[in-house]
Write a protein that holds these residues in place. Structure first.
Motif, PDB file in Angstrom:
ATOM      1  N   ARG A  35      27.140  43.187  42.624  1.00  0.00           N
ATOM      2  CA  ARG A  35      26.868  42.505  43.901  1.00  0.00           C
ATOM      3  C   ARG A  35      25.712  43.174  44.651  1.00  0.00           C
ATOM      4  O   ARG A  35      24.942  42.503  45.350  1.00  0.00           O
ATOM      5  CB  ARG A  35      28.136  42.471  44.764  1.00  0.00           C
ATOM      6  N   VAL A  36      25.608  44.475  44.489  1.00  0.00           N
ATOM      7  CA  VAL A  36      24.499  45.190  45.119  1.00  0.00           C
ATOM      8  C   VAL A  36      23.174  44.812  44.436  1.00  0.00           C
ATOM      9  O   VAL A  36      22.162  44.597  45.090  1.00  0.00           O
ATOM     10  CB  VAL A  36      24.764  46.717  45.055  1.00  0.00           C
ATOM     11  N   ILE A  37      23.232  44.682  43.108  1.00  0.00           N
ATOM     12  CA  ILE A  37      22.004  44.339  42.369  1.00  0.00           C
ATOM     13  C   ILE A  37      21.554  42.907  42.684  1.00  0.00           C
ATOM     14  O   ILE A  37      20.365  42.638  42.799  1.00  0.00           O
ATOM     15  CB  ILE A  37      22.196  44.532  40.839  1.00  0.00           C
ATOM     16  N   THR A  38      22.518  41.986  42.855  1.00  0.00           N
ATOM     17  CA  THR A  38      22.134  40.602  43.155  1.00  0.00           C
ATOM     18  C   THR A  38      21.774  40.420  44.636  1.00  0.00           C
ATOM     19  O   THR A  38      21.273  39.377  45.028  1.00  0.00           O
ATOM     20  CB  THR A  38      23.264  39.590  42.831  1.00  0.00           C
ATOM     21  N   GLY A  39      22.064  41.417  45.437  1.00  0.00           N
ATOM     22  CA  GLY A  39      21.722  41.320  46.856  1.00  0.00           C
ATOM     23  C   GLY A  39      22.787  40.651  47.702  1.00  0.00           C
ATOM     24  O   GLY A  39      22.579  40.401  48.882  1.00  0.00           O
ATOM     25  N   SER A  40      23.964  40.376  47.115  1.00  0.00           N
ATOM     26  CA  SER A  40      25.006  39.738  47.927  1.00  0.00           C
ATOM     27  C   SER A  40      25.787  40.775  48.740  1.00  0.00           C
ATOM     28  O   SER A  40      26.568  40.421  49.619  1.00  0.00           O
ATOM     29  CB  SER A  40      25.930  38.874  47.075  1.00  0.00           C
ATOM     30  N   LEU A  41      25.588  42.054  48.446  1.00  0.00           N
ATOM     31  CA  LEU A  41      26.206  43.122  49.242  1.00  0.00           C
ATOM     32  C   LEU A  41      25.129  44.155  49.573  1.00  0.00           C
ATOM     33  O   LEU A  41      24.417  44.623  48.688  1.00  0.00           O
ATOM     34  CB  LEU A  41      27.341  43.774  48.431  1.00  0.00           C
ATOM     35  N   VAL A  97      17.763  49.644  46.695  1.00  0.00           N
ATOM     36  CA  VAL A  97      17.891  48.798  45.507  1.00  0.00           C
ATOM     37  C   VAL A  97      16.607  48.007  45.378  1.00  0.00           C
ATOM     38  O   VAL A  97      16.177  47.346  46.335  1.00  0.00           O
ATOM     39  CB  VAL A  97      19.054  47.784  45.662  1.00  0.00           C
ATOM     40  N   LYS A  98      15.992  48.070  44.218  1.00  0.00           N
ATOM     41  CA  LYS A  98      14.793  47.267  43.984  1.00  0.00           C
ATOM     42  C   LYS A  98      14.938  46.482  42.699  1.00  0.00           C
ATOM     43  O   LYS A  98      15.385  47.013  41.684  1.00  0.00           O
ATOM     44  CB  LYS A  98      13.570  48.176  43.898  1.00  0.00           C
ATOM     45  N   VAL A  99      14.567  45.219  42.775  1.00  0.00           N
ATOM     46  CA  VAL A  99      14.547  44.374  41.589  1.00  0.00           C
ATOM     47  C   VAL A  99      13.121  43.836  41.477  1.00  0.00           C
ATOM     48  O   VAL A  99      12.616  43.232  42.439  1.00  0.00           O
ATOM     49  CB  VAL A  99      15.578  43.223  41.704  1.00  0.00           C
ATOM     50  N   PHE A 100      12.482  44.107  40.384  1.00  0.00           N
ATOM     51  CA  PHE A 100      11.054  43.801  40.214  1.00  0.00           C
ATOM     52  C   PHE A 100      10.243  44.361  41.391  1.00  0.00           C
ATOM     53  O   PHE A 100       9.305  43.729  41.873  1.00  0.00           O
ATOM     54  CB  PHE A 100      10.812  42.291  40.076  1.00  0.00           C
ATOM     55  N   GLY A 101      10.659  45.522  41.855  1.00  0.00           N
ATOM     56  CA  GLY A 101       9.918  46.193  42.921  1.00  0.00           C
ATOM     57  C   GLY A 101      10.184  45.674  44.324  1.00  0.00           C
ATOM     58  O   GLY A 101       9.558  46.128  45.280  1.00  0.00           O
ATOM     59  N   HIS A 102      11.127  44.729  44.469  1.00  0.00           N
ATOM     60  CA  HIS A 102      11.413  44.136  45.783  1.00  0.00           C
ATOM     61  C   HIS A 102      12.893  44.269  46.130  1.00  0.00           C
ATOM     62  O   HIS A 102      13.721  44.424  45.233  1.00  0.00           O
ATOM     63  CB  HIS A 102      11.071  42.640  45.775  1.00  0.00           C
ATOM     64  N   PRO A 103      13.229  44.110  47.401  1.00  0.00           N
ATOM     65  CA  PRO A 103      14.656  44.006  47.732  1.00  0.00           C
ATOM     66  C   PRO A 103      15.227  42.768  47.008  1.00  0.00           C
ATOM     67  O   PRO A 103      14.528  41.747  46.929  1.00  0.00           O
ATOM     68  CB  PRO A 103      14.661  43.779  49.245  1.00  0.00           C
TER      69      PRO A 103
END
Ligand code: ADP
Ligand code: MG
Length: 256
Positions: free
Chosen positions: A48-54, A61-67
């Motif tokens: 949930r932290v990785i998907t941004g729902s929490l 947390v960065k995914v492709f360099g972004h929140p």
């Protein structure tokens, strides 16, 4: 960019209760990562932290360099629980189309192009012939595949799945894991999944992460799934066999 998903010092939870603590993780492009750990160890919370729902209490947390919320349309998520009520009044393709709403927006009705994308996604999971079937009438394994199609319809670069094979029979598990392997190797989709079926999937994984609130070990399956590491983690004797490239973990029942 070395890590497509990068967590640094992440602590997260609910209200003030900490569920995962001081998580550092780097997930590489094209990789297939399996997250294992006992119930309640924070696996779903991590996803949930990785998907941004929490939002974490601390850390980045960065995914492709972004929140994560900024790149939501590049992430496909297959939740552990979904409504599989037999009376749910939607067909398989309608369930897949719902997955496109974040892309379509709530104002526009899905158009012909969206239906085509949904059909393609159902075809990818081998269920195009079931497009008109009521979702609730499908088998457990087929429902999971429809949920995977739903996540794929938005053409994600990362697919995140929470226990996609739990509660299924051996054959259905094989179909799902082989499908994920194909998506990873043929379409270069980065895959992160939580699973209890470590034996069936170990040979496909680049990285195994064992967590219990914190990350205890993360490494290639041969390192993590060793007799020494697992015996220590489980607090019980564990045997690890290898046969035809498949790894088999056997935990001895300490009450036997
Ligand atoms: P896992 O997926 O490994 O079983 P979870 O991430 O679901 O673990 O849960 C980790 C901890 O957080 C558990 O103690 C659980 O009870 C708690 N928890 C999970 N979801 C919630 C929630 N929505 N509200 C409060 N506590 C939660
Ligand atoms: Mg969970």
């Amino acid at each position: 960019m070395d890590c497509v998903v990068e967590l640094a010092g992440v602590t997260a939870g609910y209200d003030s209760k900490v569920a995962i603590e001081d998580i550092n993780l780097c997930i590489k492009d094209r990789s297939f990562t399996g997250i294992i750990g006992p119930n309640g160890s924070g696996k779903t919370t991590l996803l949930r932290v990785i998907t941004g729902s929490l939002t974490p209490f601390r850390g980045t947390v960065k995914v492709f360099g972004h929140p994560p919320v900024r790149v939501r349309n590049r992430i496909g998520y297959v939740p552990q629980f979904f409504n599989d009520d037999p009376y749910i009044p939607f067909s398989a393709i309608e369930v897949v189309l719902f997955g496109l709403y974040p892309h379509i927006g709530m104002i526009r009705r899905p158009g012909g192009k969206d239906v085509e994308r949904a059909r393609q996604a159902l075809d990818t999971v081998g269920l195009l012939d079931k497009e008109k079937e009521p979702f609730g009438h499908l088998s457990g394994g087929q429902k999971r595949r429809v949920m995977i199609a739903r996540a794929l319809a938005g053409d994600p670069d990362i697919l995140i799945l929470d226990e996609p094979s739990s509660g299924l029979d051996v054959k259905s598990i094989r179909i799902i894991l082989d499908l994920l392997h194909k998506l990873n190797t043929e379409r270069n989709i980065i895959i992160i999944l939580v699973t209890h079926n470590i034996n069936q999937i170990a040979s496909y994984l680049d990285t195994v992460v064992y967590m219990r609130k914190r990350i205890y070990v993360a490494g290639n399956p041969k390192e993590v799934l060793s007799k020494e590491v697992l015996s220590e983690l489980y607090g019980a004797p564990v045997d690890v066999f290898e046969r035809n490239g498949n790894i088999c973990v056997l935990v001895e029942d300490s009450h036997a």
